[in-house]
Design a protein around this motif. Structure first.
Motif, PDB file in Angstrom:
ATOM      1  N   ASN A  65      36.958  35.580  33.661  1.00  0.00           N
ATOM      2  CA  ASN A  65      35.987  34.492  33.820  1.00  0.00           C
ATOM      3  C   ASN A  65      35.532  34.284  35.257  1.00  0.00           C
ATOM      4  O   ASN A  65      34.369  33.953  35.507  1.00  0.00           O
ATOM      5  CB  ASN A  65      36.581  33.181  33.290  1.00  0.00           C
ATOM      6  CG  ASN A  65      36.785  33.198  31.793  1.00  0.00           C
ATOM      7  OD1 ASN A  65      35.963  33.735  31.056  1.00  0.00           O
ATOM      8  ND2 ASN A  65      37.875  32.616  31.326  1.00  0.00           N
ATOM      9  N   LYS A  66      36.439  34.494  36.215  1.00  0.00           N
ATOM     10  CA  LYS A  66      36.143  34.117  37.606  1.00  0.00           C
ATOM     11  C   LYS A  66      36.081  35.295  38.569  1.00  0.00           C
ATOM     12  O   LYS A  66      35.698  35.116  39.725  1.00  0.00           O
ATOM     13  CB  LYS A  66      37.184  33.113  38.103  1.00  0.00           C
ATOM     14  CG  LYS A  66      37.179  31.789  37.351  1.00  0.00           C
ATOM     15  CD  LYS A  66      38.196  30.818  37.952  1.00  0.00           C
ATOM     16  CE  LYS A  66      38.198  29.485  37.237  1.00  0.00           C
ATOM     17  NZ  LYS A  66      39.201  28.546  37.828  1.00  0.00           N
ATOM     18  N   LEU A  67      36.502  36.469  38.141  1.00  0.00           N
ATOM     19  CA  LEU A  67      36.490  37.663  38.983  1.00  0.00           C
ATOM     20  C   LEU A  67      37.121  37.379  40.352  1.00  0.00           C
ATOM     21  O   LEU A  67      38.266  36.980  40.417  1.00  0.00           O
ATOM     22  CB  LEU A  67      35.061  38.211  39.095  1.00  0.00           C
ATOM     23  CG  LEU A  67      34.459  38.716  37.767  1.00  0.00           C
ATOM     24  CD1 LEU A  67      33.009  39.118  37.952  1.00  0.00           C
ATOM     25  CD2 LEU A  67      35.266  39.869  37.202  1.00  0.00           C
ATOM     26  N   TRP A  68      36.372  37.546  41.445  1.00  0.00           N
ATOM     27  CA  TRP A  68      36.968  37.444  42.782  1.00  0.00           C
ATOM     28  C   TRP A  68      37.335  36.017  43.186  1.00  0.00           C
ATOM     29  O   TRP A  68      37.949  35.820  44.224  1.00  0.00           O
ATOM     30  CB  TRP A  68      36.037  38.068  43.808  1.00  0.00           C
ATOM     31  CG  TRP A  68      36.350  39.512  44.061  1.00  0.00           C
ATOM     32  CD1 TRP A  68      36.906  40.406  43.190  1.00  0.00           C
ATOM     33  CD2 TRP A  68      36.138  40.232  45.272  1.00  0.00           C
ATOM     34  NE1 TRP A  68      37.039  41.633  43.772  1.00  0.00           N
ATOM     35  CE2 TRP A  68      36.574  41.560  45.042  1.00  0.00           C
ATOM     36  CE3 TRP A  68      35.605  39.904  46.504  1.00  0.00           C
ATOM     37  CZ2 TRP A  68      36.499  42.549  46.029  1.00  0.00           C
ATOM     38  CZ3 TRP A  68      35.531  40.883  47.480  1.00  0.00           C
ATOM     39  CH2 TRP A  68      35.976  42.195  47.254  1.00  0.00           C
ATOM     40  N   GLN A  69      36.970  35.034  42.386  1.00  0.00           N
ATOM     41  CA  GLN A  69      37.398  33.659  42.667  1.00  0.00           C
ATOM     42  C   GLN A  69      38.723  33.327  41.994  1.00  0.00           C
ATOM     43  O   GLN A  69      39.252  32.233  42.159  1.00  0.00           O
ATOM     44  CB  GLN A  69      36.310  32.669  42.222  1.00  0.00           C
ATOM     45  CG  GLN A  69      35.001  32.814  42.972  1.00  0.00           C
ATOM     46  CD  GLN A  69      35.181  32.842  44.488  1.00  0.00           C
ATOM     47  OE1 GLN A  69      35.802  31.950  45.067  1.00  0.00           O
ATOM     48  NE2 GLN A  69      34.648  33.878  45.138  1.00  0.00           N
ATOM     49  N   SER A  70      39.294  34.270  41.264  1.00  0.00           N
ATOM     50  CA  SER A  70      40.582  34.065  40.611  1.00  0.00           C
ATOM     51  C   SER A  70      41.689  33.967  41.649  1.00  0.00           C
ATOM     52  O   SER A  70      41.696  34.699  42.638  1.00  0.00           O
ATOM     53  CB  SER A  70      40.889  35.232  39.661  1.00  0.00           C
ATOM     54  OG  SER A  70      39.828  35.423  38.759  1.00  0.00           O
ATOM     55  N   LYS A  71      42.657  33.075  41.393  1.00  0.00           N
ATOM     56  CA  LYS A  71      43.748  32.865  42.338  1.00  0.00           C
ATOM     57  C   LYS A  71      44.996  33.652  41.942  1.00  0.00           C
ATOM     58  O   LYS A  71      45.305  33.804  40.757  1.00  0.00           O
ATOM     59  CB  LYS A  71      44.078  31.375  42.438  1.00  0.00           C
ATOM     60  CG  LYS A  71      42.995  30.572  43.146  1.00  0.00           C
ATOM     61  CD  LYS A  71      43.431  29.147  43.389  1.00  0.00           C
ATOM     62  CE  LYS A  71      42.368  28.389  44.179  1.00  0.00           C
ATOM     63  NZ  LYS A  71      42.777  26.979  44.438  1.00  0.00           N
ATOM     64  N   ILE A  72      45.700  34.133  42.943  1.00  0.00           N
ATOM     65  CA  ILE A  72      46.954  34.859  42.734  1.00  0.00           C
ATOM     66  C   ILE A  72      48.012  33.883  42.229  1.00  0.00           C
ATOM     67  O   ILE A  72      48.270  32.847  42.852  1.00  0.00           O
ATOM     68  CB  ILE A  72      47.395  35.543  44.033  1.00  0.00           C
ATOM     69  CG1 ILE A  72      46.382  36.645  44.413  1.00  0.00           C
ATOM     70  CG2 ILE A  72      48.797  36.126  43.906  1.00  0.00           C
ATOM     71  CD1 ILE A  72      46.575  37.227  45.797  1.00  0.00           C
ATOM     72  N   LEU A  73      48.593  34.205  41.054  1.00  0.00           N
ATOM     73  CA  LEU A  73      49.579  33.329  40.413  1.00  0.00           C
ATOM     74  C   LEU A  73      50.935  33.405  41.101  1.00  0.00           C
ATOM     75  O   LEU A  73      51.659  32.405  41.194  1.00  0.00           O
ATOM     76  CB  LEU A  73      49.769  33.735  38.943  1.00  0.00           C
ATOM     77  CG  LEU A  73      48.606  33.582  37.991  1.00  0.00           C
ATOM     78  CD1 LEU A  73      48.986  34.163  36.641  1.00  0.00           C
ATOM     79  CD2 LEU A  73      48.247  32.110  37.852  1.00  0.00           C
ATOM     80  N   ALA A  74      51.314  34.593  41.512  1.00  0.00           N
ATOM     81  CA  ALA A  74      52.643  34.809  42.078  1.00  0.00           C
ATOM     82  C   ALA A  74      52.604  36.028  42.982  1.00  0.00           C
ATOM     83  O   ALA A  74      51.808  36.946  42.780  1.00  0.00           O
ATOM     84  CB  ALA A  74      53.670  35.011  40.967  1.00  0.00           C
ATOM     85  N   GLY A  75      53.488  36.017  43.985  1.00  0.00           N
ATOM     86  CA  GLY A  75      53.554  37.122  44.932  1.00  0.00           C
ATOM     87  C   GLY A  75      53.451  36.602  46.353  1.00  0.00           C
ATOM     88  O   GLY A  75      53.312  35.397  46.586  1.00  0.00           O
ATOM     89  N   PRO A  76      53.498  37.479  47.332  1.00  0.00           N
ATOM     90  CA  PRO A  76      53.486  37.061  48.741  1.00  0.00           C
ATOM     91  C   PRO A  76      52.220  36.335  49.164  1.00  0.00           C
ATOM     92  O   PRO A  76      52.229  35.600  50.148  1.00  0.00           O
ATOM     93  CB  PRO A  76      53.660  38.378  49.508  1.00  0.00           C
ATOM     94  CG  PRO A  76      53.271  39.448  48.544  1.00  0.00           C
ATOM     95  CD  PRO A  76      53.634  38.932  47.191  1.00  0.00           C
ATOM     96  N   ASP A  77      51.107  36.527  48.414  1.00  0.00           N
ATOM     97  CA  ASP A  77      49.844  35.860  48.756  1.00  0.00           C
ATOM     98  C   ASP A  77      49.445  34.828  47.695  1.00  0.00           C
ATOM     99  O   ASP A  77      48.258  34.564  47.484  1.00  0.00           O
ATOM    100  CB  ASP A  77      48.733  36.897  48.939  1.00  0.00           C
ATOM    101  CG  ASP A  77      49.004  37.824  50.108  1.00  0.00           C
ATOM    102  OD1 ASP A  77      48.884  37.368  51.257  1.00  0.00           O
ATOM    103  OD2 ASP A  77      49.378  38.994  49.876  1.00  0.00           O
ATOM    104  N   GLU A  78      50.450  34.235  47.053  1.00  0.00           N
ATOM    105  CA  GLU A  78      50.216  33.235  46.004  1.00  0.00           C
ATOM    106  C   GLU A  78      49.276  32.132  46.504  1.00  0.00           C
ATOM    107  O   GLU A  78      49.424  31.619  47.614  1.00  0.00           O
ATOM    108  CB  GLU A  78      51.548  32.620  45.585  1.00  0.00           C
ATOM    109  CG  GLU A  78      51.437  31.587  44.475  1.00  0.00           C
ATOM    110  CD  GLU A  78      52.788  31.056  44.026  1.00  0.00           C
ATOM    111  OE1 GLU A  78      52.810  29.987  43.392  1.00  0.00           O
ATOM    112  OE2 GLU A  78      53.815  31.715  44.305  1.00  0.00           O
ATOM    113  N   GLY A  79      48.302  31.788  45.659  1.00  0.00           N
ATOM    114  CA  GLY A  79      47.356  30.721  45.992  1.00  0.00           C
ATOM    115  C   GLY A  79      46.042  31.217  46.565  1.00  0.00           C
ATOM    116  O   GLY A  79      45.013  30.534  46.465  1.00  0.00           O
ATOM    117  N   LEU A  80      46.035  32.416  47.160  1.00  0.00           N
ATOM    118  CA  LEU A  80      44.779  32.987  47.649  1.00  0.00           C
ATOM    119  C   LEU A  80      43.952  33.500  46.471  1.00  0.00           C
ATOM    120  O   LEU A  80      44.502  34.011  45.495  1.00  0.00           O
ATOM    121  CB  LEU A  80      45.038  34.164  48.596  1.00  0.00           C
ATOM    122  CG  LEU A  80      45.519  33.883  50.022  1.00  0.00           C
ATOM    123  CD1 LEU A  80      45.637  35.201  50.778  1.00  0.00           C
ATOM    124  CD2 LEU A  80      44.588  32.938  50.752  1.00  0.00           C
TER     125      LEU A  80
END
Length: 256
Positions: free
Chosen positions: A228-243
């Protein structure tokens, strides 16, 4: 009197050839992607007109799903461009899973103009699968054991892999995949797209059991949100969570 055999139209425009090569490389692309890369500054009417002309020649065709309409190469189109490609170890061009491959194409390119972008290089699953060994770029990790859905390279030495899973890997395959990434410290990051958020913790657990010496590098996104959001999707988990993906790519690019 015998009718003369109809001859296939000849593509003479450099832009047409580059469009066909692009569709071979990425497997599928939306009209917007093609317009952005090849017709920027021209009207959308011009873009549609040329694409439908190539379709009338039999060189490309459309694919539609519930979210997107996209373009893909045909056998006749491949015959036109195969002599323009580097040496191949495996002949072919078709997508075996159009929905998956279109999502990979959209995610991999995002808002980047792939034919012109300075400082970022791309290597697609199609290239990994079909290029002869001597045709593969020097920076591309060995894919004989595992082949991701593509790579980004941010100069000088920042490499990120893409893994799009419409159904989750078995534990055995996931373990093998994690061992592959653990043994390739030159791959600095991995973006995963998974069908259920619960798989995020599973991936991170396998990463901890198969840790690369240069630390955590696996980031996980939701397939539903990415669709739905492509590049606006947020990282759920991992070292860059939230980006979101765009911020993640920008962050990597700023290290160049």
């Amino acid at each position: 009197m015998m009718k003369s055999k109809k001859t296939q139209p000849t593509v003479t425009s450099d832009r047409d050839i580059h469009i066909l090569i692009y569709l071979w490389k990425w497997k599928l692309a939306t009209t917007h992607m093609l317009h952005y890369n090849f017709f920027d500054g021209r009207s959308k009417t011009t873009t549609y007109g040329r694409l439908y002309k190539l379709k009338s020649y039999g060189y490309i065709k459309t694919f539609k799903n519930e979210s997107f309409e996209a373009w893909q190469l045909t056998k006749a189109g491949f015959q036109i461009v195969k002599s323009c490609l580097p040496d191949l170890k495996e002949q072919g061009f078709r997508s075996e899973n159009q929905k998956h491959d279109l999502l990979c194409s959209l995610l991999h390119q995002g808002t980047l103009k792939t034919n012109e972008h300075k400082g970022i290089d791309f290597f697609t699953e199609q290239q990994l699968r079909r290029y002869a060994d001597h045709s593969i770029h020097d920076w591309v990790p060995d894919s004989s054991i595992h082949r991701p859905d593509g790579y980004w390279k941010f100069t000088p030495n920042e490499i990120v892999a893409l893994e799009v899973e419409t159904s989750m890997k078995s534990n055995a395959r996931l373990k093998d995949t994690m061992q592959y990434y653990a043994s390739h410290p030159n791959i600095n990051g991995v973006l995963w797209v998974v069908p259920k958020p619960i798989y995020a913790q599973k991936i991170l657990q396998f990463e901890k059991k198969n840790m690369c010496h240069n630390g955590l590098k696996h980031n996980i996104l939701s397939l539903k949100e990415v669709t739905n959001k492509l590049w606006q999707s947020k990282i759920l988990a991992g070292p860059d969570e939230g980006l979101n993906i765009e911020s993640f790519i920008t962050k990597k690019g700023q290290r160049t």
